[in-house]
Design an enzyme around this catalytic site. Sequence first.
Site, PDB file in Angstrom:
ATOM      1  N   VAL A  33     -26.912  11.688   4.682  1.00  0.00           N
ATOM      2  CA  VAL A  33     -27.133  12.809   3.767  1.00  0.00           C
ATOM      3  C   VAL A  33     -27.324  12.308   2.340  1.00  0.00           C
ATOM      4  O   VAL A  33     -28.155  12.847   1.597  1.00  0.00           O
ATOM      5  CB  VAL A  33     -25.979  13.827   3.868  1.00  0.00           C
ATOM      6  N   TYR A  34     -26.593  11.275   1.964  1.00  0.00           N
ATOM      7  CA  TYR A  34     -26.816  10.675   0.645  1.00  0.00           C
ATOM      8  C   TYR A  34     -28.266  10.199   0.533  1.00  0.00           C
ATOM      9  O   TYR A  34     -28.951  10.480  -0.465  1.00  0.00           O
ATOM     10  CB  TYR A  34     -25.861   9.508   0.426  1.00  0.00           C
ATOM     11  N   CYS A  35     -28.766   9.512   1.570  1.00  0.00           N
ATOM     12  CA  CYS A  35     -30.163   9.071   1.572  1.00  0.00           C
ATOM     13  C   CYS A  35     -31.106  10.259   1.500  1.00  0.00           C
ATOM     14  O   CYS A  35     -32.106  10.221   0.768  1.00  0.00           O
ATOM     15  CB  CYS A  35     -30.465   8.249   2.823  1.00  0.00           C
TER      16      CYS A  35
END
Length: 254
Positions: free
Chosen positions: A160-162
């Site tokens: 999700v960070y990516c």
Amino acid sequence: MTQLAGTVALVTGASSGIGRATATELVRRGASLALVGRREERLTALAAQILDIGGKALVLPADVSDARAAAEAVERTVEQLGRLDILVNNAGLMLLGPVPGADLDDWRRMVDTNLLGLMFCTHAAIPHLAKAASDQPRRVADIVNIGALAGRTAFGMSAVYCATKFGVGAFSEALRQELAGRHVRVSVVEPGSVDTELRGHNPAVIQQQLAARLGDIDRLESHDVADTVGYIVTRPRHVAVAELLIRPTEQARS
């Protein structure tokens, strides 16, 4: 240096790390600063340091994931400092871990801050930036979005960070195309591993995995990224740096 004399910059996530270093760098180059973040006491301490070196800073406690708070921060900047020439969207969270069993609140917090917060600030700032771009002293304005290497290459345990950082890159490029004719430059800076408190938001086991993956390398410091932002916003009016990836020398991939 005074390349930015007479200009006003707003930096989000200014209470620590890259945001704090960027604010200091832009003051050093002559800009007045609006300091936006959630930790008011840290912003106030930074403003005092800026005042001590002859700079000017406005403290604006705000959570940019709230659209109204983001817009109010922009409006207060223009009301109290007179204009807005540079927006640095730096506020962000990095909450890592596997997708199965993940805390969905962590996902929402990252999307709200890393992506929507950046969009909310940008939306509110564009009219003021366009006005500044038509005026002295530079006749150009800048939006600098802090992305990440994770916005170019996806990594396990960082899904999700990516996704948020890939979104920052896509939003930045589309917006660049829309605003190019108005001399509002849009840039995305994509750091590799930086030695900030961002990793400390994760459980110890995740921090250990990150350390093992990177090994004993010399990571970037916040001022390295800040120097990159300073370079971007001081280019001549006809030069736009659309995207800049900055890695530690020893960082091979992750």
